[in-house]
Scaffold this motif. Structure first.
Motif, PDB file in Angstrom:
ATOM      1  N   ASP A 147       3.646 -12.958   8.651  1.00 13.85           N
ATOM      2  CA  ASP A 147       3.236 -13.107  10.055  1.00 13.85           C
ATOM      3  C   ASP A 147       2.181 -12.084  10.483  1.00 13.85           C
ATOM      4  OD1 ASP A 147       4.640 -10.725  10.258  1.00 13.85           O
ATOM      5  OD2 ASP A 147       6.151 -11.499  11.663  1.00 13.85           O
ATOM      6  N   GLY A 148       1.684 -11.277   9.529  1.00 11.45           N
ATOM      7  CA  GLY A 148       0.663 -10.283   9.838  1.00 11.45           C
ATOM      8  C   GLY A 148       1.224  -8.924  10.216  1.00 11.45           C
ATOM      9  N   SER A 149       2.524  -8.834  10.417  1.00 12.08           N
ATOM     10  CA  SER A 149       3.122  -7.538  10.746  1.00 12.08           C
ATOM     11  C   SER A 149       3.160  -6.657   9.498  1.00 12.08           C
ATOM     12  CB  SER A 149       4.528  -7.722  11.322  1.00 12.08           C
ATOM     13  OG  SER A 149       5.396  -8.270  10.349  1.00 12.08           O
ATOM     14  N   LEU A 150       3.436  -5.396   9.731  1.00 12.43           N
ATOM     15  CA  LEU A 150       3.416  -4.417   8.658  1.00 12.43           C
ATOM     16  C   LEU A 150       4.729  -3.643   8.664  1.00 12.43           C
ATOM     17  CD1 LEU A 150       1.306  -3.288   6.593  1.00 12.43           C
ATOM     18  CD2 LEU A 150       0.733  -1.583   8.319  1.00 12.43           C
ATOM     19  N   LEU A 151       5.409  -3.629   7.527  1.00 12.15           N
ATOM     20  CA  LEU A 151       6.581  -2.775   7.372  1.00 12.15           C
ATOM     21  C   LEU A 151       6.087  -1.411   6.918  1.00 12.15           C
ATOM     22  CD1 LEU A 151       9.073  -5.114   5.460  1.00 12.15           C
ATOM     23  CD2 LEU A 151       8.887  -4.742   7.919  1.00 12.15           C
ATOM     24  N   VAL A 152       6.610  -0.355   7.527  1.00 14.70           N
ATOM     25  CA  VAL A 152       6.199   1.003   7.196  1.00 14.70           C
ATOM     26  C   VAL A 152       7.435   1.816   6.842  1.00 14.70           C
ATOM     27  CG1 VAL A 152       5.055   3.097   8.010  1.00 14.70           C
ATOM     28  CG2 VAL A 152       4.261   0.850   8.805  1.00 14.70           C
ATOM     29  N   ASN A 153       7.388   2.462   5.693  1.00 17.64           N
ATOM     30  CA  ASN A 153       8.454   3.352   5.238  1.00 17.64           C
ATOM     31  C   ASN A 153       7.808   4.726   5.090  1.00 17.64           C
ATOM     32  OD1 ASN A 153      10.186   4.926   3.702  1.00 17.64           O
ATOM     33  ND2 ASN A 153      10.536   3.378   2.149  1.00 17.64           N
ATOM     34  N   ALA A 154       8.141   5.657   5.998  1.00 17.55           N
ATOM     35  CA  ALA A 154       7.492   6.965   5.934  1.00 17.55           C
ATOM     36  C   ALA A 154       8.253   8.075   6.634  1.00 17.55           C
ATOM     37  CB  ALA A 154       6.079   6.885   6.519  1.00 17.55           C
ATOM     38  N   LEU A 155       9.195   7.740   7.484  1.00 17.77           N
ATOM     39  CA  LEU A 155       9.888   8.756   8.271  1.00 17.77           C
ATOM     40  C   LEU A 155      11.099   9.268   7.498  1.00 17.77           C
ATOM     41  CD1 LEU A 155       9.981  10.243  11.000  1.00 17.77           C
ATOM     42  CD2 LEU A 155      11.437   8.380  11.838  1.00 17.77           C
ATOM     43  N   LEU A 156      11.132  10.575   7.267  1.00 20.44           N
ATOM     44  CA  LEU A 156      12.268  11.207   6.590  1.00 20.44           C
ATOM     45  C   LEU A 156      13.197  11.806   7.634  1.00 20.44           C
ATOM     46  CD1 LEU A 156      10.398  13.135   3.751  1.00 20.44           C
ATOM     47  CD2 LEU A 156      11.514  10.906   3.603  1.00 20.44           C
ATOM     48  N   LEU A 157      14.495  11.635   7.425  1.00 21.00           N
ATOM     49  CA  LEU A 157      15.514  12.222   8.289  1.00 21.00           C
ATOM     50  C   LEU A 157      16.295  13.235   7.470  1.00 21.00           C
ATOM     51  CD1 LEU A 157      14.875   9.380   9.587  1.00 21.00           C
ATOM     52  CD2 LEU A 157      17.147   9.515  10.551  1.00 21.00           C
ATOM     53  N   PHE A 158      16.495  14.407   8.022  1.00 22.19           N
ATOM     54  CA  PHE A 158      17.225  15.473   7.330  1.00 22.19           C
ATOM     55  C   PHE A 158      18.604  15.664   7.952  1.00 22.19           C
ATOM     56  CE2 PHE A 158      12.685  17.037   7.131  1.00 22.19           C
ATOM     57  CZ  PHE A 158      12.472  16.615   5.830  1.00 22.19           C
ATOM     58  N   GLY A 159      19.513  16.170   7.136  1.00 22.94           N
ATOM     59  CA  GLY A 159      20.831  16.562   7.625  1.00 22.94           C
ATOM     60  C   GLY A 159      21.758  15.408   7.927  1.00 22.94           C
ATOM     61  N   LEU A 160      21.613  14.292   7.216  1.00 18.90           N
ATOM     62  CA  LEU A 160      22.487  13.150   7.446  1.00 18.90           C
ATOM     63  C   LEU A 160      23.807  13.329   6.693  1.00 18.90           C
ATOM     64  CD1 LEU A 160      20.015  10.179   7.000  1.00 18.90           C
ATOM     65  CD2 LEU A 160      20.975  11.020   9.128  1.00 18.90           C
TER      66      LEU A 160
ATOM     67  N   ALA B   3      10.502  14.477   9.258  1.00 17.95           N
ATOM     68  CA  ALA B   3       9.185  14.740   8.671  1.00 17.95           C
ATOM     69  C   ALA B   3       8.539  13.384   8.412  1.00 17.95           C
ATOM     70  CB  ALA B   3       9.299  15.538   7.383  1.00 17.95           C
ATOM     71  N   LEU B   4       7.224  13.392   8.369  1.00 16.66           N
ATOM     72  CA  LEU B   4       6.485  12.174   8.057  1.00 16.66           C
ATOM     73  C   LEU B   4       5.798  12.385   6.717  1.00 16.66           C
ATOM     74  CD1 LEU B   4       5.702   9.397   9.174  1.00 16.66           C
ATOM     75  CD2 LEU B   4       3.676  10.471  10.187  1.00 16.66           C
ATOM     76  N   ARG B   5       6.081  11.502   5.777  1.00 15.12           N
ATOM     77  CA  ARG B   5       5.448  11.575   4.467  1.00 15.12           C
ATOM     78  C   ARG B   5       4.412  10.469   4.363  1.00 15.12           C
ATOM     79  NH1 ARG B   5       6.889   7.446   1.371  1.00 15.12           N
ATOM     80  NH2 ARG B   5       8.931   6.493   1.527  1.00 15.12           N
ATOM     81  N   GLY B   6       3.724  10.407   3.225  1.00 14.11           N
ATOM     82  CA  GLY B   6       2.746   9.349   3.007  1.00 14.11           C
ATOM     83  C   GLY B   6       3.357   7.977   3.241  1.00 14.11           C
ATOM     84  N   LEU B   7       2.558   7.045   3.703  1.00 13.83           N
ATOM     85  CA  LEU B   7       3.055   5.732   4.100  1.00 13.83           C
ATOM     86  C   LEU B   7       3.275   4.814   2.901  1.00 13.83           C
ATOM     87  CD1 LEU B   7       0.571   5.042   7.042  1.00 13.83           C
ATOM     88  CD2 LEU B   7       2.778   6.222   7.141  1.00 13.83           C
ATOM     89  N   ASN B   8       4.385   4.109   2.897  1.00 10.48           N
ATOM     90  CA  ASN B   8       4.595   2.935   2.055  1.00 10.48           C
ATOM     91  C   ASN B   8       4.486   1.738   2.986  1.00 10.48           C
ATOM     92  OD1 ASN B   8       5.024   4.217  -0.380  1.00 10.48           O
ATOM     93  ND2 ASN B   8       7.223   4.320  -0.113  1.00 10.48           N
TER      94      ASN B   8
ATOM     95  N   GLY C   5       0.849  -1.186   0.000  1.00  9.97           N
ATOM     96  CA  GLY C   5       0.000   0.000   0.000  1.00  9.97           C
ATOM     97  C   GLY C   5       0.882   1.232   0.000  1.00  9.97           C
ATOM     98  N   TRP C   6       0.378   2.328  -0.538  1.00 12.65           N
ATOM     99  CA  TRP C   6       1.163   3.556  -0.616  1.00 12.65           C
ATOM    100  C   TRP C   6       0.246   4.762  -0.615  1.00 12.65           C
ATOM    101  CZ3 TRP C   6       0.514  -0.130  -4.264  1.00 12.65           C
ATOM    102  CH2 TRP C   6      -0.241   0.234  -5.383  1.00 12.65           C
ATOM    103  N   GLY C   7       0.827   5.873  -0.203  1.00 15.68           N
ATOM    104  CA  GLY C   7       0.070   7.128  -0.176  1.00 15.68           C
ATOM    105  C   GLY C   7      -0.355   7.476   1.231  1.00 15.68           C
TER     106      GLY C   7
END
Length: 194
Positions: free
Chosen positions: A37-50, A26-31, A7-9
């Motif tokens: 196993d029913g768990s959910l991977l979430v990609n959405a948190l942006l880190l700045f200044g790395l 910052a938090l962007r739309g979820l991927n 899922g995305w957006g």
């Protein structure tokens, strides 16, 4: 959108999230990706200044981001209890994904317009076609989608350093300009280049 286990957006769902430090997160739309196993991977948190070349700094920031991820989960539980009411953070990724850092000074630099217009090259070693999607790299920057290219060739010359002999560089750091890398960075293309 959603397809199969992905899922995305969900931009409306994350609207209103206030990071602990807006200059760092910052938090962007979820991927999303549902696992067996029913768990959910979430990609959405942006880190700045790395600083992408300092492994100690990256690990320190990854650990700090784990605390921010806890805040994100709490926000999602409150914002949509039907979907996230029982959610908990099980773990964070073992490494940060650095989308943009340095690019190789290669014999050739693939440009955004070549990607967008689907240019082919006589020395192309792989084809790409992923959209040119830009994420926010700085606080307050708006993500954008430049478009979906026709299939384009990636020249062998983008993998060859100008000043080092007997070396090929296959990664998102190859000879791509930053916007061309929006598309050329993706794993399937990198696998083909490898």
């Amino acid at each position: 959108g959603a397809w199969g286990r992905s899922g995305w957006g969900f931009g409306e769902l994350v609207r209103g999230y206030t990071p602990s430090d807006p200059t760092r997160y910052a938090l962007r739309g979820l991927n999303l990706s549902r696992q067996d196993d029913g768990s959910l991977l979430v990609n959405a948190l942006l880190l700045f200044g790395l600083e992408g070349l300092d492994p100690l700094e990256l690990e320190r920031r990854r650990q700090e981001a784990a605390l921010e991820a806890e805040r994100v989960v709490a926000f999602l539980r409150e914002k949509d209890p039907l979907l996230f009411g029982t959610a908990r953070l099980a773990q964070v990724a073992p490494l940060l994904y650095i989308r943009e850092s340095r690019h190789l000074k290669a014999l050739y630099r693939l440009r955004a317009e070549e990607v967008l217009l689907g240019k082919d090259f006589p020395d192309a070693v792989a084809l790409g076609a992923y959209p040119l999607d830009g994420q926010a790299y700085f606080p307050g920057e708006t993500p954008y989608l430049l478009g979906t290219p026709a299939p384009y060739g990636v020249p062998f010359r983008t993998l060859v350093p100008r000043e080092v002999a007997n070396l090929l560089v296959v990664s998102q750091a190859a000879g791509f300009d930053s916007v061309a890398a929006f598309s050329a960075r993706v794993v399937p293309l990198q696998m083909a280049l490898g």
